[in-house]
Design a protein around this motif. Structure first.
Motif, PDB file in Angstrom:
ATOM      1  N   MET B 164     -24.214 -20.861  14.066  1.00 27.20           N
ATOM      2  CA  MET B 164     -23.892 -20.786  15.489  1.00 27.20           C
ATOM      3  C   MET B 164     -22.390 -20.884  15.628  1.00 27.20           C
ATOM      4  SD  MET B 164     -26.991 -22.856  17.214  1.00 27.20           S
ATOM      5  CE  MET B 164     -27.979 -23.459  15.871  1.00 27.20           C
ATOM      6  N   GLN B 166     -18.646 -18.557  17.477  1.00 31.82           N
ATOM      7  CA  GLN B 166     -18.206 -17.669  18.551  1.00 31.82           C
ATOM      8  C   GLN B 166     -17.660 -16.365  17.983  1.00 31.82           C
ATOM      9  OE1 GLN B 166     -15.589 -20.074  21.011  1.00 31.82           O
ATOM     10  NE2 GLN B 166     -17.284 -20.626  22.345  1.00 31.82           N
ATOM     11  N   SER B 171     -20.382 -17.283  22.515  1.00 34.17           N
ATOM     12  CA  SER B 171     -21.249 -18.030  21.612  1.00 34.17           C
ATOM     13  C   SER B 171     -22.350 -17.129  21.077  1.00 34.17           C
ATOM     14  CB  SER B 171     -21.886 -19.205  22.357  1.00 34.17           C
ATOM     15  OG  SER B 171     -20.882 -20.138  22.681  1.00 34.17           O
TER      16      SER B 171
ATOM     17  N   VAL C   8     -23.345 -31.280  12.801  1.00 29.17           N
ATOM     18  CA  VAL C   8     -24.486 -30.416  12.508  1.00 29.17           C
ATOM     19  C   VAL C   8     -24.037 -29.055  11.955  1.00 29.17           C
ATOM     20  CG1 VAL C   8     -26.495 -29.248  13.467  1.00 29.17           C
ATOM     21  CG2 VAL C   8     -25.859 -31.509  14.319  1.00 29.17           C
ATOM     22  N   ASN C   9     -23.035 -28.450  12.595  1.00 37.78           N
ATOM     23  CA  ASN C   9     -22.690 -27.069  12.271  1.00 37.78           C
ATOM     24  C   ASN C   9     -21.508 -26.899  11.318  1.00 37.78           C
ATOM     25  OD1 ASN C   9     -24.519 -25.329  14.086  1.00 37.78           O
ATOM     26  ND2 ASN C   9     -23.823 -26.990  15.395  1.00 37.78           N
ATOM     27  N   ARG C  12     -15.303 -26.033  12.362  1.00 43.19           N
ATOM     28  CA  ARG C  12     -15.126 -24.871  13.231  1.00 43.19           C
ATOM     29  C   ARG C  12     -13.787 -24.949  13.954  1.00 43.19           C
ATOM     30  NH1 ARG C  12     -20.362 -22.728  13.716  1.00 43.19           N
ATOM     31  NH2 ARG C  12     -20.971 -22.873  11.565  1.00 43.19           N
ATOM     32  N   PRO C  13     -13.287 -23.784  14.436  1.00 37.54           N
ATOM     33  CA  PRO C  13     -12.047 -23.821  15.213  1.00 37.54           C
ATOM     34  C   PRO C  13     -12.247 -24.597  16.517  1.00 37.54           C
ATOM     35  CG  PRO C  13     -13.041 -21.647  15.302  1.00 37.54           C
ATOM     36  CD  PRO C  13     -13.806 -22.423  14.279  1.00 37.54           C
ATOM     37  N   LEU C  14     -11.175 -25.239  16.942  1.00 40.61           N
ATOM     38  CA  LEU C  14     -11.251 -26.089  18.131  1.00 40.61           C
ATOM     39  C   LEU C  14     -11.704 -25.310  19.362  1.00 40.61           C
ATOM     40  CD1 LEU C  14     -10.577 -29.062  18.851  1.00 40.61           C
ATOM     41  CD2 LEU C  14      -8.400 -28.236  19.694  1.00 40.61           C
ATOM     42  N   SER C  15     -11.455 -23.999  19.366  1.00 33.61           N
ATOM     43  CA  SER C  15     -11.819 -23.197  20.535  1.00 33.61           C
ATOM     44  C   SER C  15     -13.328 -23.163  20.773  1.00 33.61           C
ATOM     45  CB  SER C  15     -11.279 -21.771  20.383  1.00 33.61           C
ATOM     46  OG  SER C  15     -11.766 -21.204  19.183  1.00 33.61           O
ATOM     47  N   GLU C  16     -14.119 -23.551  19.771  1.00 36.99           N
ATOM     48  CA  GLU C  16     -15.567 -23.575  19.962  1.00 36.99           C
ATOM     49  C   GLU C  16     -16.039 -24.874  20.610  1.00 36.99           C
ATOM     50  OE1 GLU C  16     -17.929 -22.582  16.539  1.00 36.99           O
ATOM     51  OE2 GLU C  16     -16.858 -20.709  16.178  1.00 36.99           O
ATOM     52  N   PHE C  19     -14.005 -30.738  25.235  1.00 35.64           N
ATOM     53  CA  PHE C  19     -13.694 -32.165  25.267  1.00 35.64           C
ATOM     54  C   PHE C  19     -14.491 -32.838  26.372  1.00 35.64           C
ATOM     55  CE2 PHE C  19     -10.571 -35.414  26.963  1.00 35.64           C
ATOM     56  CZ  PHE C  19     -10.763 -36.329  25.954  1.00 35.64           C
ATOM     57  N   HIS C  56     -20.099 -28.952  20.901  1.00 34.13           N
ATOM     58  CA  HIS C  56     -19.978 -27.671  20.199  1.00 34.13           C
ATOM     59  C   HIS C  56     -20.741 -26.630  21.009  1.00 34.13           C
ATOM     60  CE1 HIS C  56     -21.072 -24.718  16.894  1.00 34.13           C
ATOM     61  NE2 HIS C  56     -19.765 -24.649  16.993  1.00 34.13           N
ATOM     62  N   ALA C  57     -19.983 -25.743  21.676  1.00 37.20           N
ATOM     63  CA  ALA C  57     -20.598 -24.867  22.684  1.00 37.20           C
ATOM     64  C   ALA C  57     -21.632 -23.882  22.123  1.00 37.20           C
ATOM     65  CB  ALA C  57     -19.507 -24.128  23.451  1.00 37.20           C
ATOM     66  N   PRO C  58     -21.366 -23.190  20.996  1.00 31.67           N
ATOM     67  CA  PRO C  58     -22.343 -22.201  20.541  1.00 31.67           C
ATOM     68  C   PRO C  58     -23.703 -22.793  20.202  1.00 31.67           C
ATOM     69  CG  PRO C  58     -20.254 -21.878  19.438  1.00 31.67           C
ATOM     70  CD  PRO C  58     -20.153 -23.169  20.173  1.00 31.67           C
ATOM     71  N   SER C  59     -23.746 -24.053  19.775  1.00 36.21           N
ATOM     72  CA  SER C  59     -25.032 -24.630  19.382  1.00 36.21           C
ATOM     73  C   SER C  59     -25.534 -25.670  20.375  1.00 36.21           C
ATOM     74  CB  SER C  59     -24.908 -25.278  18.000  1.00 36.21           C
ATOM     75  OG  SER C  59     -24.010 -26.363  18.056  1.00 36.21           O
TER      76      SER C  59
END
Lengths: 413, 223, 86
Positions: B164, B166, B171, C8-9, C12-16, C19, C56-59
């Motif tokens: 998961m 981006q 996303s 969990v994931n 990752r880059p901070l953009s994902e 805060f 973590h936005a994508p997950s």
């Protein structure tokens, strides 16, 4: 003047007059101690001496004057805010700015450019109409304009923003200006110095002595200073100063970054702001484009810069001005913005007797420099805050009387 | 009055005319973008196809894994991993107790699961209407490098891993699958971002002599 | 590019990430208005090592990061309730 230049070259000592005396050791006590030698602190010192006759004042600056957020902002002065309290306050500031070069006898390069806040969506247009009505109501010259007028004022602007975010209109604010920000600090410093205020650079405050709920003195890197009145005007360092007196505030520090391009011939007459694209830009008298964006998204007490910021900002700049693709960014920097939940400052008295706060200046501090100096000087001199800043008091949070100032610079609409 | 019909969430990104539309699994989709020879050629370099019409089924809750097993579904053991059922349908474990199941081409597992007996306590349905894509080709890693910040080469990606992350700010859920003798990548994203992500990826594919192709190039069921 | 490690994931880059502010414990429901107003508005704004919520936005994963807000160094990240586990 060649002869004068020769004098400078041949003299062992600096032959010119300095802007202010370089004091080394503070006296044992002062009537008022001001922490922070930025525009706000120095303006407060100046007005304390000039308007209230209080000249036994020390200004303590950890670094050099104007080296903090005063010298790190994008120099925009405007008053087209959203709340009546905000508009009145910033309008009073603009009025002082207009005559400030003359008053301080220093050319601040105050240049009235006109200020467009671009709207790319219908909801942004609605906010612009709202702001225009509030502005008109308190007598500030702001009105909504259509795409033709924007295009006329800035023909270089891609009105479709690369097809991503077509411009529907803008809030035009005629008094919007830019000024030389370090000049403001230096002008107030010289003015205050001439009236007897003592300015100490490289002087750090290590602690504040509070006895029985009252301020008794300040511990500094140059010794203890006894005083009953302390003004904290330190922007991004406010939480650290407040911690010294055990005061909690809603302030959270976020870095705010800015950058400039290499100089170009003058082409951008106006100041442009786009909330949707998170860009504000003007062209300085040196020809550089001065650009800023939104706040960094999380708390950091540091003035570090990031590549992410430049990448994001420049991609939006190219949406607006595709022809800038070959222009280089030559400098970038950051300031520590002391953000409040309602985007309004925190000014006035605190629960600690003799401890005054001039803080919460987030992204809107430079434009308020003169009026905050004036009102804080009055607050200290009379131990009572004037009506103009009543709604900015610290106790508004406890009373749930927040101001809701969404017209602040880097807030997306 | 028009009959009600689903249309692929990526529809806005497709050119008007020039492409051939069809209906798969009750959804209007583009079945062919260019001539079949040219699509074959695109696929070699970097092919991208719309697979949003494949039926999806989501379930979560503390008893979700057990319930799926009771239905005869293969359940991946680790969070962020996937497994394939015998019929070719996919089971993605999106977290400790959340699953996404996607039909095999021509399959109807999700419809069956939806109609299955009343779900017991601790099993909750999650509707899924994502846009989904199939990607393959020699230049697929170049595309990933352009849209994503993390390393997605096969060496970095576990065999059964679900990632998961981006893509170009959107996303996505990503997995890699070897199927019909080639390495394919599957991408799911929120359907409202579908057209944008399609435009971005198809644009990059074009730069690498690839581009959009009909789903029949990937799944023989739709040839 | 600044990186952050989601428990969990992975890294990752901070953009994902988003805060979510400092982890704070609300006062008891029957506290005084003054205490409640203090909780609602005031923050511990001085720099230091803090535990903060991150997303973590994508997950869709919320987790806690222990971070030095002066130096921006992340000391560790963990899921709520799994502070002691590795």
């Amino acid at each position: 003047m060649p002869l004068r230049l020769l004098k400078y070259a041949l003299s062992k000592d600096y032959p010119g007059t300095r802007f202010f005396k370089a004091h080394e050791t503070p006296k044992k006590s002062y009537d008022v101690v001001i922490i922070g030698g930025g525009g706000h602190g120095l303006a407060a010192a100046y007005y304390l001496a000039k308007e209230h006759g209080i000249t036994n004042v020390a200004v303590l600056e950890k670094g050099y004057i104007g080296g903090g957020n005063t010298g790190r902002n994008t120099t925009i002065v405007r008053s087209n805010y959203l709340t009546p309290e905000g508009v009145k306050f910033y309008d009073a500031s603009v009025k002082i700015y207009e005559g400030l070069s003359e008053e301080l006898d220093l050319n601040l390069f105050y240049s009235t450019r006109g200020h467009f806040t671009l709207a790319h969506t219908e909801s942004a247009m609605r906010t612009m109409r709202w702001r225009a009505e509030v502005n008109k109501h308190v007598g500030v010259e702001s009105y909504v304009v259509g795409p033709e007028e924007i295009s006329k004022a800035c023909p270089q602007l891609d009105m479709s923003c690369s097809g991503q975010a077509p411009i529907l209109g803008a809030l035009y604010h005629a008094p919007g200006s830019v000024a030389r920000h370090d000049g403001v600090a230096w002008g107030y410093a010289r003015g205050a110095d001439r009236l007897g205020v003592e300015i100490f650079q490289n002087t750090e405050v290590l602690g504040i002595d509070v006895q029985g709920g009252k301020v008794a003195g300040v511990k500094t890197s140059k010794g203890y200073i006894a005083t009953t009145k302390v003004l904290s005007a330190v922007a991004g360092f406010t939480p650290r100063i407040c911690e010294m007196v055990g005061l909690d505030t809603p302030i959270v520090i976020h870095p705010l970054q800015a950058c400039v391009t290499e100089p170009m011939k003058p082409w951008l007459d106006t100041i442009l702001v786009s909330g949707s694209l998170h860009v504000y830009v003007s062209q300085s008298s040196r020809g550089e484009l001065v650009m800023g964006s939104s706040l960094d998204p999380y708390e950091v007490h540091s003035t570090r810069s990031t590549l992410d910021f430049v990448e994001g900002l420049t991609s939006h700049m190219l949406d607006m001005f595709p022809f800038l693709s070959n222009i280089k960014v030559v400098r970038q920097w950051a300031g520590m913005a002391d953000m409040t939940p309602d985007f309004a400052p925190i000014m006035g008295k605190t629960p600690i007797e003799g401890f005054y706060l001039d803080a919460g200046w987030g992204t809107w501090g430079f434009k308020a420099t003169p009026i905050s100096g004036k009102t804080m000087a009055e607050t200290i001199a009379r131990d009572h805050a004037p009506d103009l800043i009543h709604s900015f008091r610290l106790s508004r949070f406890e009373d749930y009387e927040l101001t809701g100032e969404k017209g602040a610079a880097s807030v997306g609409h | 009055m028009q009959t009600e019909k689903l249309i692929t969430p990526i529809a806005h990104a497709f050119p008007v005319g020039s492409v051939a539309w069809g209906v798969i699994n009750g959804m209007q989709v583009v079945t062919r973008f260019v001539g079949s020879d040219e699509e074959e050629a695109r696929k070699e370099f970097l092919g991208i196809a719309d697979a949003s019409f494949l039926g999806k089924f989501g379930v979560k809750g503390r008893n979700a894994a057990q319930w799926l097993q009771d239905q005869g579904i293969v359940v991946p053991e680790q969070p962020n991993s996937w497994a394939g059922n015998a019929d070719g349908s996919l089971v993605l474990r999106l977290g400790g107790s959340e699953f996404l199941i996607e039909n095999a081409p021509g399959g109807n597992l999700c419809e069956k699961l939806l109609k299955a007996d009343a779900k017991p306590a601790g099993v909750y349905l999650v509707p899924h209407v994502e846009a989904s894509f199939v990607l393959s080709g020699n230049a697929v890693q170049e595309l990933f490098a352009e849209v994503c910040s993390i390393d997605l080469t096969r060496a970095a990606l576990g065999v059964q891993e679900v990632v998961m992350t981006q893509f170009a700010g959107v996303s996505v859920v990503l997995m890699h699958q070897d199927l019909e003798g080639e390495a394919r990548y599957r991408v799911w994203c929120d359907s409202s971002y579908g057209p944008y992500l399609w435009e971005v990826m198809a644009g990059i594919a074009n730069e690498h002599s690839g581009g959009p192709i009909g789903i029949g190039n990937y799944f023989s069921a739709y040839k | 590019m600044k990186l952050l490690t989601c428990p969990v994931n992975g890294t990752r880059p901070l953009s994902e990430f988003v805060f979510g502010g400092e982890c704070r414990v609300p006062p008891a429901a029957d506290c005084s208005d003054k205490v409640w107003a203090d909780y609602v508005h005031n923050r511990h704004g001085a720099p230091g090592i803090k535990q903060e919520w991150w997303y973590h936005a994508p997950s869709g994963t919320w987790f806690i990061a222990e971070r030095n807000t002066l130096t921006d160094q992340v000391i560790r990240t963990f899921l709520k309730g799994q502070e002691g586990k590795q």
